[in-house]
Design a protein around this motif. Structure first.
Motif, PDB file in Angstrom:
ATOM      1  N   GLN A 167       0.096  -4.978   9.943  1.00  0.00           N
ATOM      2  CA  GLN A 167       0.426  -4.038   8.975  1.00  0.00           C
ATOM      3  C   GLN A 167       1.939  -4.889   8.455  1.00  0.00           C
ATOM      4  OE1 GLN A 167       0.745  -0.031  10.134  1.00  0.00           O
ATOM      5  NE2 GLN A 167      -1.306   0.112  10.558  1.00  0.00           N
ATOM      6  N   PRO A 168       1.865  -5.906   7.904  1.00  0.00           N
ATOM      7  CA  PRO A 168       3.001  -6.608   7.281  1.00  0.00           C
ATOM      8  C   PRO A 168       3.393  -5.704   5.971  1.00  0.00           C
ATOM      9  CG  PRO A 168       1.232  -7.664   6.509  1.00  0.00           C
ATOM     10  CD  PRO A 168       0.625  -6.721   7.651  1.00  0.00           C
ATOM     11  N   GLU A 169       5.027  -5.719   5.921  1.00  0.00           N
ATOM     12  CA  GLU A 169       5.463  -4.970   4.594  1.00  0.00           C
ATOM     13  C   GLU A 169       5.168  -6.083   3.554  1.00  0.00           C
ATOM     14  OE1 GLU A 169       9.535  -3.756   5.323  1.00  0.00           O
ATOM     15  OE2 GLU A 169       8.999  -3.239   7.446  1.00  0.00           O
ATOM     16  N   PHE A 170       4.718  -5.297   2.226  1.00  0.00           N
ATOM     17  CA  PHE A 170       4.389  -5.957   0.949  1.00  0.00           C
ATOM     18  C   PHE A 170       5.348  -5.780  -0.040  1.00  0.00           C
ATOM     19  CE2 PHE A 170       0.290  -6.811   2.962  1.00  0.00           C
ATOM     20  CZ  PHE A 170      -0.524  -7.543   2.209  1.00  0.00           C
ATOM     21  N   ASP A 171       5.725  -6.743  -0.640  1.00  0.00           N
ATOM     22  CA  ASP A 171       6.808  -6.782  -1.645  1.00  0.00           C
ATOM     23  C   ASP A 171       6.442  -6.444  -2.999  1.00  0.00           C
ATOM     24  OD1 ASP A 171       8.790  -7.726  -0.128  1.00  0.00           O
ATOM     25  OD2 ASP A 171       8.326  -9.648  -0.306  1.00  0.00           O
ATOM     26  N   THR A 172       6.960  -5.552  -3.712  1.00  0.00           N
ATOM     27  CA  THR A 172       6.618  -5.303  -5.028  1.00  0.00           C
ATOM     28  C   THR A 172       7.073  -6.442  -5.893  1.00  0.00           C
ATOM     29  OG1 THR A 172       6.942  -2.893  -4.800  1.00  0.00           O
ATOM     30  CG2 THR A 172       6.844  -3.673  -7.037  1.00  0.00           C
ATOM     31  N   LEU A 173       6.169  -7.193  -6.430  1.00  0.00           N
ATOM     32  CA  LEU A 173       6.575  -8.415  -7.260  1.00  0.00           C
ATOM     33  C   LEU A 173       6.813  -8.068  -8.787  1.00  0.00           C
ATOM     34  CD1 LEU A 173       3.342 -10.619  -6.349  1.00  0.00           C
ATOM     35  CD2 LEU A 173       5.690 -10.540  -5.014  1.00  0.00           C
ATOM     36  N   VAL A 174       6.036  -7.348  -9.353  1.00  0.00           N
ATOM     37  CA  VAL A 174       6.457  -6.800 -10.791  1.00  0.00           C
ATOM     38  C   VAL A 174       5.887  -5.557 -11.026  1.00  0.00           C
ATOM     39  CG1 VAL A 174       6.579  -9.034 -11.711  1.00  0.00           C
ATOM     40  CG2 VAL A 174       4.428  -7.899 -11.730  1.00  0.00           C
ATOM     41  N   THR A 175       6.508  -4.704 -11.769  1.00  0.00           N
ATOM     42  CA  THR A 175       5.987  -3.246 -12.171  1.00  0.00           C
ATOM     43  C   THR A 175       6.190  -2.844 -13.475  1.00  0.00           C
ATOM     44  OG1 THR A 175       6.082  -0.949 -11.380  1.00  0.00           O
ATOM     45  CG2 THR A 175       8.233  -2.399 -11.477  1.00  0.00           C
ATOM     46  N   ASP A 176       5.522  -1.896 -14.131  1.00  0.00           N
ATOM     47  CA  ASP A 176       5.720  -1.408 -15.306  1.00  0.00           C
ATOM     48  C   ASP A 176       5.333   0.093 -15.362  1.00  0.00           C
ATOM     49  OD1 ASP A 176       5.278  -0.797 -18.057  1.00  0.00           O
ATOM     50  OD2 ASP A 176       4.915  -2.760 -18.814  1.00  0.00           O
ATOM     51  N   LYS A 177       6.426   0.852 -15.393  1.00  0.00           N
ATOM     52  CA  LYS A 177       6.142   2.268 -15.220  1.00  0.00           C
ATOM     53  C   LYS A 177       5.411   2.858 -16.434  1.00  0.00           C
ATOM     54  CE  LYS A 177      10.161   3.066 -12.271  1.00  0.00           C
ATOM     55  NZ  LYS A 177      11.120   4.097 -11.973  1.00  0.00           N
ATOM     56  N   LYS A 178       5.704   2.169 -17.406  1.00  0.00           N
ATOM     57  CA  LYS A 178       5.111   2.705 -18.768  1.00  0.00           C
ATOM     58  C   LYS A 178       3.470   2.488 -18.656  1.00  0.00           C
ATOM     59  CE  LYS A 178       5.213   2.618 -23.896  1.00  0.00           C
ATOM     60  NZ  LYS A 178       5.777   2.009 -25.292  1.00  0.00           N
ATOM     61  N   LEU A 179       3.124   1.259 -18.491  1.00  0.00           N
ATOM     62  CA  LEU A 179       1.484   1.193 -18.232  1.00  0.00           C
ATOM     63  C   LEU A 179       0.974   1.533 -16.942  1.00  0.00           C
ATOM     64  CD1 LEU A 179       1.477  -2.424 -19.679  1.00  0.00           C
ATOM     65  CD2 LEU A 179       0.696  -0.520 -20.856  1.00  0.00           C
ATOM     66  N   ASP A 180       2.169   2.015 -15.989  1.00  0.00           N
ATOM     67  CA  ASP A 180       1.789   2.450 -14.757  1.00  0.00           C
ATOM     68  C   ASP A 180       1.019   1.195 -13.940  1.00  0.00           C
ATOM     69  OD1 ASP A 180       1.586   4.062 -12.456  1.00  0.00           O
ATOM     70  OD2 ASP A 180       0.049   5.298 -13.190  1.00  0.00           O
ATOM     71  N   LEU A 181       1.513   0.019 -14.018  1.00  0.00           N
ATOM     72  CA  LEU A 181       0.834  -0.750 -13.232  1.00  0.00           C
ATOM     73  C   LEU A 181       1.887  -1.674 -12.212  1.00  0.00           C
ATOM     74  CD1 LEU A 181      -1.251  -2.239 -16.183  1.00  0.00           C
ATOM     75  CD2 LEU A 181      -2.170  -1.210 -13.960  1.00  0.00           C
ATOM     76  N   LEU A 183       2.110  -4.994  -9.147  1.00  0.00           N
ATOM     77  CA  LEU A 183       1.615  -6.136  -8.409  1.00  0.00           C
ATOM     78  C   LEU A 183       2.433  -5.994  -6.953  1.00  0.00           C
ATOM     79  CD1 LEU A 183       0.839  -9.237 -10.215  1.00  0.00           C
ATOM     80  CD2 LEU A 183      -0.597  -7.701  -9.201  1.00  0.00           C
ATOM     81  N   LEU A 184       1.640  -6.051  -5.690  1.00  0.00           N
ATOM     82  CA  LEU A 184       2.300  -6.180  -4.433  1.00  0.00           C
ATOM     83  C   LEU A 184       1.816  -7.679  -4.279  1.00  0.00           C
ATOM     84  CD1 LEU A 184       1.201  -2.928  -2.799  1.00  0.00           C
ATOM     85  CD2 LEU A 184       3.498  -3.502  -3.607  1.00  0.00           C
ATOM     86  N   GLY A 185       2.737  -8.108  -3.200  1.00  0.00           N
ATOM     87  CA  GLY A 185       2.532  -9.780  -2.862  1.00  0.00           C
ATOM     88  C   GLY A 185       3.170  -9.857  -1.219  1.00  0.00           C
ATOM     89  N   LYS A 186       2.487 -10.778  -1.012  1.00  0.00           N
ATOM     90  CA  LYS A 186       3.053 -11.276   0.722  1.00  0.00           C
ATOM     91  C   LYS A 186       2.375 -12.757   1.079  1.00  0.00           C
ATOM     92  CE  LYS A 186       4.981 -10.355   4.690  1.00  0.00           C
ATOM     93  NZ  LYS A 186       6.408 -10.077   4.512  1.00  0.00           N
ATOM     94  N   ASP A 187       3.328 -13.103   1.888  1.00  0.00           N
ATOM     95  CA  ASP A 187       2.804 -14.437   2.246  1.00  0.00           C
ATOM     96  C   ASP A 187       2.336 -14.196   3.842  1.00  0.00           C
ATOM     97  OD1 ASP A 187       3.346 -16.384   0.391  1.00  0.00           O
ATOM     98  OD2 ASP A 187       5.523 -16.604   0.778  1.00  0.00           O
ATOM     99  N   LEU A 188       1.096 -14.380   3.941  1.00  0.00           N
ATOM    100  CA  LEU A 188       0.312 -13.825   5.151  1.00  0.00           C
ATOM    101  C   LEU A 188      -0.154 -15.320   6.022  1.00  0.00           C
ATOM    102  CD1 LEU A 188      -2.043 -11.276   3.875  1.00  0.00           C
ATOM    103  CD2 LEU A 188       0.128 -10.603   5.247  1.00  0.00           C
ATOM    104  N   ASP A 189      -0.461 -14.947   7.455  1.00  0.00           N
ATOM    105  CA  ASP A 189      -0.901 -15.807   8.175  1.00  0.00           C
ATOM    106  C   ASP A 189      -2.300 -16.285   7.727  1.00  0.00           C
ATOM    107  OD1 ASP A 189       0.401 -14.607  11.283  1.00  0.00           O
ATOM    108  OD2 ASP A 189       1.211 -16.175   9.665  1.00  0.00           O
ATOM    109  N   LEU A 190      -2.562 -17.763   7.522  1.00  0.00           N
ATOM    110  CA  LEU A 190      -4.029 -17.816   7.228  1.00  0.00           C
ATOM    111  C   LEU A 190      -5.401 -17.080   7.607  1.00  0.00           C
ATOM    112  CD1 LEU A 190      -3.784 -21.825   6.460  1.00  0.00           C
ATOM    113  CD2 LEU A 190      -3.682 -20.013   4.731  1.00  0.00           C
ATOM    114  N   SER A 191      -4.952 -16.906   8.935  1.00  0.00           N
ATOM    115  CA  SER A 191      -5.933 -16.150   9.563  1.00  0.00           C
ATOM    116  C   SER A 191      -6.169 -14.609   9.237  1.00  0.00           C
ATOM    117  CB  SER A 191      -5.829 -16.224  11.011  1.00  0.00           C
ATOM    118  OG  SER A 191      -4.686 -15.410  11.465  1.00  0.00           O
ATOM    119  N   GLU A 192      -5.083 -13.952   8.582  1.00  0.00           N
ATOM    120  CA  GLU A 192      -5.105 -12.817   8.204  1.00  0.00           C
ATOM    121  C   GLU A 192      -5.609 -12.518   6.771  1.00  0.00           C
ATOM    122  OE1 GLU A 192      -3.031  -8.798   9.453  1.00  0.00           O
ATOM    123  OE2 GLU A 192      -1.654 -10.404   8.648  1.00  0.00           O
TER     124      GLU A 192
END
Length: 350
Positions: A167-181, A183-192
């Protein structure tokens, strides 16, 4: 019966037979499910699609967002307002402090996975918690005044995928409230990261949807992974931002995939993601915890602390969908920023 009458009767029978055959052939060709017209299908799929649907469900994940707040509560006699010089140090005038949190759950689609770096597409409103919120006292008529009753400050926000073991914490990479979109991102271990399968079906065009086009919707209503279906209405809007389907969705479906079918299974195409369903917010009073006031004692007056809470009543059968064109616009707008962070979405920019 004379020979002439028999001949006429035979001719009529032969003509009737060919006429019936011609009509049958015409109906068969018109209603044949494998007719390839290059358009989105408006009929229920003619063959089993379980295998393909299962593969698609593996590309979505439930996303939880949780915001932690510290609230400063004021007495009405303090008469604190935003224009007051004291507001700069409002915490010095609070009668009490309360810690609480708010949560929101939705659906996210894995659209990038490379060398442990993962990105998921979802709706911005799932992650949208205000940094500061202010509440006000009301007068005897129920109208809101400018006297502050409370100030809540967000101290932390956590975005995570409950299905991942760590349950790692994902960062909000970019957001657009008008379009309501977003992107979440994270560097994970390859196994996960290897467990997160990215979506790879073709991108469609919502502009080519027609009245009655059939679509599948994938999401996590009430924390359950589910598939449902819908029929498209108002497919062509002037802004090309969204369209409507008649699908029945529940809380948690926001951000879910919407796929149309072109010329039968397995020709799925992404035409958008679920935005929302119309609803009505009702407010009610509740005890501090339900255990303090069980239903068995509902005839006994409650004397403990009470709080205001809200409940959203969904208007089922009307679902708004963010179009694939809006998604592409969002990603292209942030292409360079995402590239600098190491996310190169070649799949979406072919």
């Amino acid at each position: 019966m004379t020979s002439k009458v028999k001949f006429i009767f035979s001719c009529v029978l032969i003509m009737s037979f060919f006429l019936i055959q011609a009509c049958s052939t015409s109906i068969l060709q018109t209603a044949h499910p494998e007719l390839n017209d290059g358009k989105y299908d408006s009929e229920f799929p003619y063959r089993d699609a379980s295998k393909e649907l299962k593969n698609i469900t593996e590309t979505i994940r439930m996303v939880h967002s949780m915001a932690f707040y510290k609230s400063y509560v004021f007495d009405k006699k303090t008469r604190l307002t935003k224009d007051d010089e004291r507001f700069k140090h409002f915490n010095d005038y609070a009668n009490s402090e309360v810690l609480f949190h708010k949560t929101f759950a939705g659906t996210a689609t894995i659209i990038y996975s490379n060398s442990g770096k993962v990105a998921l597409l979802t709706c911005a409103h799932i992650l949208d918690f205000p940094d500061t919120s202010i509440s006000y006292f009301s007068d005897i008529l129920g109208f809101e005044t400018n006297i502050i009753s409370g100030v809540s400050i967000k101290s932390k926000q956590v975005n995570y995928l409950p299905e991942l073991d760590s349950q790692p914490e994902f960062d909000t990479l970019v957001t657009d409230k008008k379009l309501d979109l977003a992107l979440l991102g994270k560097d994970l271990d390859l196994s996960e990261a290897i467990r997160l399968k990215p979506f790879q079906y073709p991108l469609g065009k919502s502009d080519n949807l027609r009245w009655g086009s059939f679509v599948y919707l994938f999401g996590y209503p009430l924390n359950n992974k589910m598939i449902t279906k819908g029929i498209v209405s108002l497919p062509k809007k002037s802004d090309n931002v969204s369209f409507w389907v008649d699908a029945n969705i529940n809380k948690g479906f926001s951000g879910g995939l919407v796929l149309a079918i072109k010329d039968g299974i397995p020709n799925f195409e992404l035409v958008g993601i679920v935005k929302s369903a119309p609803g009505k917010t009702d407010y009610y009073l509740k005890p501090e915890t339900a255990e303090q006031f069980p239903l068995a004692n509902n005839k006994i007056p409650y004397t403990g602390n009470i709080y205001i809470d809200e409940n959203l009543s969904i208007r089922y059968g009307i679902t708004k969908v963010i179009s694939i064109e809006s998604i592409l616009k969002f990603l292209k707008k942030n292409k360079l920023k995402l590239k600098d962070m190491g996310y190169i979405f070649n799949y979406f920019f072919k």
